[in-house]
Design an enzyme around this catalytic site. Structure first.
Site, PDB file in Angstrom:
ATOM      1  N   ALA A   1      -9.464  64.231 104.147  1.00  0.00           N
ATOM      2  CA  ALA A   1      -8.063  65.456 103.342  1.00  0.00           C
ATOM      3  C   ALA A   1      -7.562  65.165 104.507  1.00  0.00           C
ATOM      4  O   ALA A   1      -6.218  65.702 104.220  1.00  0.00           O
ATOM      5  CB  ALA A   1      -8.877  66.479 102.238  1.00  0.00           C
TER       6      ALA A   1
ATOM      7  N   SER B   1     -10.599  73.121  95.522  1.00  0.00           N
ATOM      8  CA  SER B   1     -11.795  73.411  96.291  1.00  0.00           C
ATOM      9  C   SER B   1     -12.625  74.506  95.767  1.00  0.00           C
ATOM     10  O   SER B   1     -12.744  75.587  95.094  1.00  0.00           O
ATOM     11  CB  SER B   1     -10.815  73.950  97.613  1.00  0.00           C
ATOM     12  OG  SER B   1     -12.426  73.954  99.114  1.00  0.00           O
TER      13      SER B   1
ATOM     14  N   TYR C   1     -13.850  73.676  91.147  1.00  0.00           N
ATOM     15  CA  TYR C   1     -14.009  72.792  91.469  1.00  0.00           C
ATOM     16  C   TYR C   1     -13.562  72.427  89.422  1.00  0.00           C
ATOM     17  O   TYR C   1     -14.109  70.910  88.555  1.00  0.00           O
ATOM     18  CB  TYR C   1     -15.080  72.432  91.373  1.00  0.00           C
ATOM     19  CG  TYR C   1     -15.210  71.691  93.078  1.00  0.00           C
ATOM     20  CD1 TYR C   1     -13.739  70.705  93.344  1.00  0.00           C
ATOM     21  CD2 TYR C   1     -15.266  72.917  93.528  1.00  0.00           C
ATOM     22  CE1 TYR C   1     -13.576  70.419  94.843  1.00  0.00           C
ATOM     23  CE2 TYR C   1     -14.890  72.673  95.546  1.00  0.00           C
ATOM     24  CZ  TYR C   1     -14.482  70.968  95.870  1.00  0.00           C
ATOM     25  OH  TYR C   1     -14.174  70.592  96.630  1.00  0.00           O
TER      26      TYR C   1
ATOM     27  N   HIS D   1     -17.728  62.223  93.052  1.00  0.00           N
ATOM     28  CA  HIS D   1     -16.729  60.998  92.598  1.00  0.00           C
ATOM     29  C   HIS D   1     -16.257  61.801  90.698  1.00  0.00           C
ATOM     30  O   HIS D   1     -15.141  61.268  89.983  1.00  0.00           O
ATOM     31  CB  HIS D   1     -16.096  60.227  93.496  1.00  0.00           C
ATOM     32  CG  HIS D   1     -16.070  60.700  94.369  1.00  0.00           C
ATOM     33  ND1 HIS D   1     -16.231  59.170  95.250  1.00  0.00           N
ATOM     34  CD2 HIS D   1     -16.193  60.785  95.797  1.00  0.00           C
ATOM     35  CE1 HIS D   1     -15.785  59.736  96.310  1.00  0.00           C
ATOM     36  NE2 HIS D   1     -15.822  60.804  96.961  1.00  0.00           N
TER      37      HIS D   1
ATOM     38  N   LYS E   1     -13.151  56.088  97.767  1.00  0.00           N
ATOM     39  CA  LYS E   1     -14.488  55.264  98.342  1.00  0.00           C
ATOM     40  C   LYS E   1     -15.410  56.128  98.915  1.00  0.00           C
ATOM     41  O   LYS E   1     -15.720  57.048  99.714  1.00  0.00           O
ATOM     42  CB  LYS E   1     -14.026  53.819  98.486  1.00  0.00           C
ATOM     43  CG  LYS E   1     -13.369  54.294 100.527  1.00  0.00           C
ATOM     44  CD  LYS E   1     -14.126  55.208 101.176  1.00  0.00           C
ATOM     45  CE  LYS E   1     -15.270  54.968 102.195  1.00  0.00           C
ATOM     46  NZ  LYS E   1     -15.979  55.554 103.224  1.00  0.00           N
TER      47      LYS E   1
ATOM     48  N   ARG F   1     -23.876  62.635 104.402  1.00  0.00           N
ATOM     49  CA  ARG F   1     -23.992  61.798 104.303  1.00  0.00           C
ATOM     50  C   ARG F   1     -25.988  61.392 104.647  1.00  0.00           C
ATOM     51  O   ARG F   1     -25.940  60.175 104.222  1.00  0.00           O
ATOM     52  CB  ARG F   1     -23.126  60.871 105.222  1.00  0.00           C
ATOM     53  CG  ARG F   1     -22.010  60.654 105.275  1.00  0.00           C
ATOM     54  CD  ARG F   1     -20.876  60.386 106.153  1.00  0.00           C
ATOM     55  NE  ARG F   1     -19.107  60.011 106.170  1.00  0.00           N
ATOM     56  CZ  ARG F   1     -18.744  61.110 105.611  1.00  0.00           C
ATOM     57  NH1 ARG F   1     -18.232  62.304 105.895  1.00  0.00           N
ATOM     58  NH2 ARG F   1     -16.903  60.547 105.291  1.00  0.00           N
TER      59      ARG F   1
ATOM     60  N   ASP G   1     -20.821  53.771 102.303  1.00  0.00           N
ATOM     61  CA  ASP G   1     -19.920  54.777 103.683  1.00  0.00           C
ATOM     62  C   ASP G   1     -18.869  54.243 104.663  1.00  0.00           C
ATOM     63  O   ASP G   1     -17.577  54.358 103.634  1.00  0.00           O
ATOM     64  CB  ASP G   1     -20.700  55.483 104.481  1.00  0.00           C
ATOM     65  CG  ASP G   1     -19.712  56.577 105.656  1.00  0.00           C
ATOM     66  OD1 ASP G   1     -18.710  57.164 104.376  1.00  0.00           O
ATOM     67  OD2 ASP G   1     -19.927  56.557 106.448  1.00  0.00           O
TER      68      ASP G   1
ATOM     69  N   TYR H   1     -16.607  48.836 103.161  1.00  0.00           N
ATOM     70  CA  TYR H   1     -15.624  47.994 103.626  1.00  0.00           C
ATOM     71  C   TYR H   1     -15.273  46.339 104.276  1.00  0.00           C
ATOM     72  O   TYR H   1     -14.271  45.819 104.221  1.00  0.00           O
ATOM     73  CB  TYR H   1     -14.495  48.782 105.313  1.00  0.00           C
ATOM     74  CG  TYR H   1     -13.853  49.841 104.903  1.00  0.00           C
ATOM     75  CD1 TYR H   1     -12.412  50.108 104.853  1.00  0.00           C
ATOM     76  CD2 TYR H   1     -14.484  51.545 105.997  1.00  0.00           C
ATOM     77  CE1 TYR H   1     -12.168  51.561 104.430  1.00  0.00           C
ATOM     78  CE2 TYR H   1     -14.078  52.349 105.529  1.00  0.00           C
ATOM     79  CZ  TYR H   1     -12.886  52.817 104.427  1.00  0.00           C
ATOM     80  OH  TYR H   1     -12.144  53.814 104.654  1.00  0.00           O
TER      81      TYR H   1
HETATM   82  P1  NDP Z   1     -16.412  66.498 104.049  1.00  0.00           P
HETATM   83  O1  NDP Z   1     -16.932  66.688 104.355  1.00  0.00           O
HETATM   84  O2  NDP Z   1     -15.421  66.245 105.351  1.00  0.00           O
HETATM   85  O3  NDP Z   1     -15.066  67.301 103.112  1.00  0.00           O
HETATM   86  C1  NDP Z   1     -16.207  66.619 101.548  1.00  0.00           C
HETATM   87  C2  NDP Z   1     -14.949  68.111 100.973  1.00  0.00           C
HETATM   88  O4  NDP Z   1     -15.816  68.156  99.904  1.00  0.00           O
HETATM   89  C3  NDP Z   1     -16.019  69.611 102.000  1.00  0.00           C
HETATM   90  O5  NDP Z   1     -15.174  70.370 102.232  1.00  0.00           O
HETATM   91  C4  NDP Z   1     -15.603  70.123 100.651  1.00  0.00           C
HETATM   92  O6  NDP Z   1     -14.371  70.841 100.722  1.00  0.00           O
HETATM   93  C5  NDP Z   1     -15.841  69.068  99.393  1.00  0.00           C
HETATM   94  N1  NDP Z   1     -16.988  68.599  98.461  1.00  0.00           N
HETATM   95  C6  NDP Z   1     -17.206  69.288  97.101  1.00  0.00           C
HETATM   96  N2  NDP Z   1     -18.467  70.012  97.036  1.00  0.00           N
HETATM   97  C7  NDP Z   1     -19.500  69.467  98.209  1.00  0.00           C
HETATM   98  C8  NDP Z   1     -20.328  69.144  98.377  1.00  0.00           C
HETATM   99  N3  NDP Z   1     -21.681  69.045  97.769  1.00  0.00           N
HETATM  100  N4  NDP Z   1     -21.044  68.743 100.423  1.00  0.00           N
HETATM  101  C9  NDP Z   1     -20.035  68.812 101.141  1.00  0.00           C
HETATM  102  N5  NDP Z   1     -18.971  69.407 100.930  1.00  0.00           N
HETATM  103  C10 NDP Z   1     -18.808  69.542  99.010  1.00  0.00           C
HETATM  104  O7  NDP Z   1     -15.720  65.040 103.854  1.00  0.00           O
HETATM  105  P2  NDP Z   1     -15.377  63.829 104.076  1.00  0.00           P
HETATM  106  O8  NDP Z   1     -14.235  64.294 104.499  1.00  0.00           O
HETATM  107  O9  NDP Z   1     -15.822  62.755 106.028  1.00  0.00           O
HETATM  108  O10 NDP Z   1     -15.262  62.720 103.344  1.00  0.00           O
HETATM  109  C11 NDP Z   1     -15.088  63.408 101.791  1.00  0.00           C
HETATM  110  C12 NDP Z   1     -14.968  62.088 100.915  1.00  0.00           C
HETATM  111  O11 NDP Z   1     -13.482  60.719 101.600  1.00  0.00           O
HETATM  112  C13 NDP Z   1     -15.790  60.550 100.554  1.00  0.00           C
HETATM  113  O12 NDP Z   1     -15.898  60.579  99.677  1.00  0.00           O
HETATM  114  C14 NDP Z   1     -15.313  59.311 101.507  1.00  0.00           C
HETATM  115  O13 NDP Z   1     -16.117  58.839 101.730  1.00  0.00           O
HETATM  116  C15 NDP Z   1     -14.055  59.649 101.963  1.00  0.00           C
HETATM  117  N6  NDP Z   1     -13.506  58.810 102.998  1.00  0.00           N
HETATM  118  C16 NDP Z   1     -12.482  57.975 103.303  1.00  0.00           C
HETATM  119  C17 NDP Z   1     -12.360  57.966 104.153  1.00  0.00           C
HETATM  120  C18 NDP Z   1     -11.243  56.496 104.731  1.00  0.00           C
HETATM  121  O14 NDP Z   1     -10.805  55.584 105.298  1.00  0.00           O
HETATM  122  N7  NDP Z   1     -10.386  56.113 102.881  1.00  0.00           N
HETATM  123  C19 NDP Z   1     -12.029  58.247 106.015  1.00  0.00           C
HETATM  124  C20 NDP Z   1     -13.314  59.047 105.753  1.00  0.00           C
HETATM  125  C21 NDP Z   1     -13.413  59.734 104.237  1.00  0.00           C
HETATM  126  P3  NDP Z   1     -14.095  72.547  99.961  1.00  0.00           P
HETATM  127  O15 NDP Z   1     -14.725  73.632 100.774  1.00  0.00           O
HETATM  128  O16 NDP Z   1     -12.647  72.064  99.597  1.00  0.00           O
HETATM  129  O17 NDP Z   1     -14.705  72.814  98.657  1.00  0.00           O
END
Ligand code: NDP
Length: 401
Positions: free
Chosen positions: A70, A91, A114, A137, A155, A226, A239, A243
């Site tokens: 994000a 968040s 949330y 999700h 995804k 993950r 994950d 793709y």
């Molecule tokens: P991160 O761990 O970096 O970010 C996930 C965020 O979700 C956390 O920072 C947190 O935000 C929030 N969150 C809510 N509940 C939980 C929990 N139980 N555990 C951990 N975090 C939680 O992950 P990514 O950004 O890498 O991935 C997030 C999603 O995006 C996944 O579904 C992934 O598959 C997808 N993705 C897609 C990509 C693409 O190219 N389309 C590339 C990378 C990821 P906060 O602190 O704000 O609450």
């Protein structure tokens, strides 16, 4: 070397021009009125980039989950998109809400937890973009839909097909759009490969392969969840293998009729006590085409090959965040296609696609039904790997009894 690479400058320019020409007809940048790339393949100066809509014309998006993807990619993309803008934050961290809010000029009135309490009354937010761990999700999507917002969901769509169905039902009940953020559908080289395949320029495609691998690093917070099956829903397949799966089906324009798969988790490696490291699957198609897909959490590679009887198209990298490449090989010649739009534009194009669909009340390219289809095939792949048997699929991609 079976396919001599075009080395002369003249031949190179010819090949590049062909690529520019074909992309100019369909590319998002062409629609946006941008200049073509220079013949040497350098990015063209964006002299004619159309201005963003006025602030109140760009649809307001709230991002749910302020994690790595994000913050590093999608919030910046919303900031520079033509039809979308960052307007809200959701968040679990008050600190992040403050920091990210200050960076994007999103005040406290548009900060949410949330539970999304109060979001329904926030007219500045029309879309919620769910970018949280996979198993969250479904619930967050349903909450956003029930608050009257449209949803873009990352995804994999959810951690199970049952959850995907719940999300689709909620979107229908709310009368709102639900799209899965399959960004590669908006990436210029993937778009060109698909155009070539659909136009028959590769001939009949008898075989295709796709491999998506990246190292899983437990020292990074984003890779901690993950490694947990209850949060990620699976390993490398859900994950990044997604793709390989979604990309090949999209490029071939055909759903599989059967899958045969294996998964492997090396014993003694703590990263893989709950999830698989490698996945390989063979896909069978009614047309006679066959495909081989793989995913893994050790190597670093993202590639798709389409093997037609006239030409072979190779996307390598296929789904990187930037600088993807498309090479087309015929019997005696290999050429690299140069797009006029950059791979990085996939991020703005994917969000603007949904904003445009909302504004014009049109369908979306990657609806929830596509995410459900993929999740059903993923479940069939895991079933095949677990039972060591070939699994046949019904037309709706559920497993044949
Ligand atoms: P991160 O761990 O970096 O970010 C996930 C965020 O979700 C956390 O920072 C947190 O935000 C929030 N969150 C809510 N509940 C939980 C929990 N139980 N555990 C951990 N975090 C939680 O992950 P990514 O950004 O890498 O991935 C997030 C999603 O995006 C996944 O579904 C992934 O598959 C997808 N993705 C897609 C990509 C693409 O190219 N389309 C590339 C990378 C990821 P906060 O602190 O704000 O609450």
């Amino acid at each position: 070397m079976p396919f001599p690479v075009i080395a002369s400058r003249r031949a190179m320019i010819g090949s590049l021009s062909a690529g520019i020409g074909s992309l100019a007809a369909t590319g998002a940048a062409a629609q946006a009125g941008r200049l073509p790339a220079t013949p040497t393949g350098r990015p063209a100066p964006q002299l004619e980039r159309p201005p963003q809509q006025a602030e109140d014309q760009r649809l307001g998006w709230a991002v749910a989950g302020l994690g790595h993807f994000a913050q590093a990619y999608m919030l910046p993309a919303l900031g520079r998109a033509l039809m979308s803008r960052p307007a809200g934050l959701i968040s679990g961290s008050a600190e992040k809400l403050g920091e990210v809010g200050a960076r994007y000029g999103i005040g406290e009135a548009h900060h949410y937890g949330y539970d999304m309490a109060g979001l329904r009354d926030d007219d500045a937010v029309r879309v919620v973009y769910v970018i949280t761990p996979n198993s969250t999700h479904a619930e967050l999507t349903v909450r956003a839909l029930e608050a009257g917002k449209h949803v873009m969901c990352e995804k994999p769509m959810a951690a199970s097909a049952a959850d995907c169905q719940r999300m689709i039902d909620a979107a229908k009940a709310a009368g709102r759009k639900l799209m899965i953020a399959y960004r590669a559908h908006f990436e210029p080289y993937n778009m060109e490969a698909r155009r070539m395949a659909a136009a028959g320029e590769l001939g009949k495609i008898w075989f295709a392969s796709s491999d998506h691998h990246r190292p899983l690093d437990p020292s990074k917070p984003r890779d901690e969840w993950r490694m947990r099956k209850d949060i990620a829903g699976g390993g490398s397949l859900v994950d990044i293998g997604i793709y390989s799966l979604n990309g090949l089906i999209w490029l071939l324009g055909e759903n599989p009729v059967a899958v045969s798969a294996t998964t492997h988790s090396p014993p003694g490696d703590e990263r893989f006590t709950e999830i698989e490291n490698t996945m390989t699957a063979q896909l069978e198609f009614a047309s006679g085409a066959r495909a081989s897909i793989s995913s893994g959490y050790t190597a670093d590679k993202k590639r798709i090959d389409l093997w037609g009887d006239k030409a072979v198209a190779v996307l390598d990298p296929a789904t990187a965040y930037k600088d993807n490449k498309l090479t087309v090989s015929e019997a005696r010649e290999q050429r690299q296609v140069i797009a006029e739009a950059t791979s990085a534009e996939q991020f703005t194009s994917v969000v603007d696609h949904l904003s445009a669909a909302i504004r014009n009340n049109t369908g979306v390219a990657a609806p929830g039904e596509m995410g459900l289809r993929d999740m059903r095939i993923i479940e069939a792949i895991y079933r095949s790997a677990d039972t060591r048997r070939r699994v046949e699929l019904n037309p709706d991609m559920t497993i044949k009894a």
